[in-house]
Design a protein around this motif. Structure first.
Motif, PDB file in Angstrom:
ATOM      1  N   ASP A   1       1.075  39.146  39.512  1.00 48.95           N
ATOM      2  CA  ASP A   1       1.285  39.498  40.922  1.00 48.95           C
ATOM      3  C   ASP A   1       0.180  40.391  41.464  1.00 48.95           C
ATOM      4  N   ILE A   2      -0.303  41.310  40.648  1.00 51.91           N
ATOM      5  CA  ILE A   2      -1.358  42.220  41.108  1.00 51.91           C
ATOM      6  C   ILE A   2      -2.620  41.435  41.447  1.00 51.91           C
ATOM      7  N   TYR A   3      -2.963  40.475  40.599  1.00 53.06           N
ATOM      8  CA  TYR A   3      -4.131  39.629  40.898  1.00 53.06           C
ATOM      9  C   TYR A   3      -3.943  38.881  42.209  1.00 53.06           C
ATOM     10  N   LEU A   4      -2.741  38.354  42.418  1.00 54.72           N
ATOM     11  CA  LEU A   4      -2.471  37.589  43.634  1.00 54.72           C
ATOM     12  C   LEU A   4      -2.536  38.474  44.873  1.00 54.72           C
ATOM     13  N   TYR A   5      -1.996  39.682  44.777  1.00 55.96           N
ATOM     14  CA  TYR A   5      -2.057  40.609  45.917  1.00 55.96           C
ATOM     15  C   TYR A   5      -3.497  41.026  46.195  1.00 55.96           C
ATOM     16  N   LEU A   6      -4.241  41.297  45.130  1.00 53.72           N
ATOM     17  CA  LEU A   6      -5.641  41.695  45.299  1.00 53.72           C
ATOM     18  C   LEU A   6      -6.443  40.564  45.951  1.00 53.72           C
ATOM     19  N   SER A   7      -6.152  39.355  45.554  1.00 49.81           N
ATOM     20  CA  SER A   7      -6.794  38.195  46.164  1.00 49.81           C
ATOM     21  C   SER A   7      -6.515  38.136  47.666  1.00 49.81           C
ATOM     22  N   LYS A   8      -5.263  38.410  48.044  1.00 53.34           N
ATOM     23  CA  LYS A   8      -4.902  38.409  49.470  1.00 53.34           C
ATOM     24  C   LYS A   8      -5.643  39.505  50.226  1.00 53.34           C
ATOM     25  N   VAL A   9      -5.800  40.658  49.591  1.00 57.79           N
ATOM     26  CA  VAL A   9      -6.547  41.756  50.212  1.00 57.79           C
ATOM     27  C   VAL A   9      -7.985  41.317  50.483  1.00 57.79           C
ATOM     28  N   TYR A  10      -8.617  40.687  49.487  1.00 60.68           N
ATOM     29  CA  TYR A  10      -9.996  40.224  49.683  1.00 60.68           C
ATOM     30  C   TYR A  10     -10.080  39.179  50.797  1.00 60.68           C
ATOM     31  N   ASN A  11      -9.068  38.337  50.901  1.00 66.31           N
ATOM     32  CA  ASN A  11      -9.054  37.357  51.993  1.00 66.31           C
ATOM     33  C   ASN A  11      -8.969  38.060  53.348  1.00 66.31           C
ATOM     34  N   LYS A  12      -8.139  39.088  53.429  1.00 64.44           N
ATOM     35  CA  LYS A  12      -8.012  39.854  54.678  1.00 64.44           C
ATOM     36  C   LYS A  12      -9.314  40.565  55.019  1.00 64.44           C
ATOM     37  N   LEU A  13     -10.058  40.971  53.990  1.00 64.38           N
ATOM     38  CA  LEU A  13     -11.346  41.631  54.194  1.00 64.38           C
ATOM     39  C   LEU A  13     -12.466  40.610  54.431  1.00 64.38           C
ATOM     40  N   ASP A  14     -12.098  39.329  54.513  1.00 63.52           N
ATOM     41  CA  ASP A  14     -13.054  38.243  54.707  1.00 63.52           C
ATOM     42  C   ASP A  14     -14.070  38.179  53.570  1.00 63.52           C
ATOM     43  N   GLN A  15     -13.548  38.271  52.350  1.00 67.08           N
ATOM     44  CA  GLN A  15     -14.379  38.179  51.148  1.00 67.08           C
ATOM     45  C   GLN A  15     -13.804  37.104  50.220  1.00 67.08           C
ATOM     46  N   PRO A  16     -13.906  35.836  50.631  1.00 66.30           N
ATOM     47  CA  PRO A  16     -13.286  34.773  49.834  1.00 66.30           C
ATOM     48  C   PRO A  16     -13.855  34.643  48.428  1.00 66.30           C
ATOM     49  N   LEU A  17     -15.136  34.933  48.245  1.00 63.73           N
ATOM     50  CA  LEU A  17     -15.712  34.801  46.899  1.00 63.73           C
ATOM     51  C   LEU A  17     -15.152  35.865  45.953  1.00 63.73           C
ATOM     52  N   ASN A  18     -14.958  37.080  46.444  1.00 61.07           N
ATOM     53  CA  ASN A  18     -14.315  38.105  45.618  1.00 61.07           C
ATOM     54  C   ASN A  18     -12.895  37.690  45.272  1.00 61.07           C
ATOM     55  N   SER A  19     -12.235  37.102  46.245  1.00 59.27           N
ATOM     56  CA  SER A  19     -10.874  36.623  46.036  1.00 59.27           C
ATOM     57  C   SER A  19     -10.835  35.571  44.930  1.00 59.27           C
ATOM     58  N   ILE A  20     -11.733  34.609  45.014  1.00 58.88           N
ATOM     59  CA  ILE A  20     -11.799  33.545  44.003  1.00 58.88           C
ATOM     60  C   ILE A  20     -12.139  34.123  42.633  1.00 58.88           C
ATOM     61  N   ASN A  21     -13.075  35.068  42.585  1.00 65.55           N
ATOM     62  CA  ASN A  21     -13.448  35.673  41.296  1.00 65.55           C
ATOM     63  C   ASN A  21     -12.267  36.379  40.648  1.00 65.55           C
ATOM     64  N   LYS A  22     -11.478  37.090  41.435  1.00 67.39           N
ATOM     65  CA  LYS A  22     -10.289  37.771  40.886  1.00 67.39           C
ATOM     66  C   LYS A  22      -9.293  36.749  40.357  1.00 67.39           C
ATOM     67  N   LEU A  23      -9.122  35.664  41.104  1.00 64.98           N
ATOM     68  CA  LEU A  23      -8.178  34.630  40.670  1.00 64.98           C
ATOM     69  C   LEU A  23      -8.666  33.941  39.397  1.00 64.98           C
ATOM     70  N   LYS A  24      -9.975  33.741  39.287  1.00 65.61           N
ATOM     71  CA  LYS A  24     -10.514  33.131  38.064  1.00 65.61           C
ATOM     72  C   LYS A  24     -10.308  34.064  36.869  1.00 65.61           C
ATOM     73  N   GLU A  25     -10.468  35.358  37.121  1.00 69.71           N
ATOM     74  CA  GLU A  25     -10.198  36.352  36.078  1.00 69.71           C
ATOM     75  C   GLU A  25      -8.726  36.264  35.642  1.00 69.71           C
ATOM     76  N   ALA A  26      -7.846  36.135  36.615  1.00 72.86           N
ATOM     77  CA  ALA A  26      -6.416  36.002  36.317  1.00 72.86           C
ATOM     78  C   ALA A  26      -6.148  34.710  35.543  1.00 72.86           C
ATOM     79  N   ASN A  27      -6.856  33.642  35.915  1.00 71.68           N
ATOM     80  CA  ASN A  27      -6.654  32.358  35.259  1.00 71.68           C
ATOM     81  C   ASN A  27      -7.020  32.415  33.776  1.00 71.68           C
TER      82      ASN A  27
END
Length: 68
Positions: free
Chosen positions: A21-47
């Motif tokens: 859940d923390i990874y997913l929330y952090l990903s949403k934060v990066y999306n809100k900050l308009d940082q999709p690549l950071n979001s994807i990197n966090k999700l890949k780390e979670a994966n």
């Protein structure tokens, strides 16, 4: 701002316990900050930690849909 504070809190939480859940929330934060690549990197780390979690792959796919 608010999202930067949230980012710091989630990163801190990940150091203490790594739950999906923390990874997913952090990903949403990066999306809100308009940082999709950071979001994807966090999700890949979670994966890497949770390889059979479909929520992560769905989230990555949604971001790619938006940016492409």
């Amino acid at each position: 701002g608010l999202f930067r504070d949230a980012e710091k809190q989630y990163i801190s939480a990940l150091k203490q316990c790594s739950i999906i859940d923390i990874y997913l929330y952090l990903s949403k934060v990066y999306n809100k900050l308009d940082q999709p690549l950071n979001s994807i990197n966090k999700l890949k780390e979670a994966n890497e930690k949770f390889p059979y979690e479909t929520t992560i792959l769905q989230s990555i796919a949604r971001i790619y849909e938006v940016i492409n």
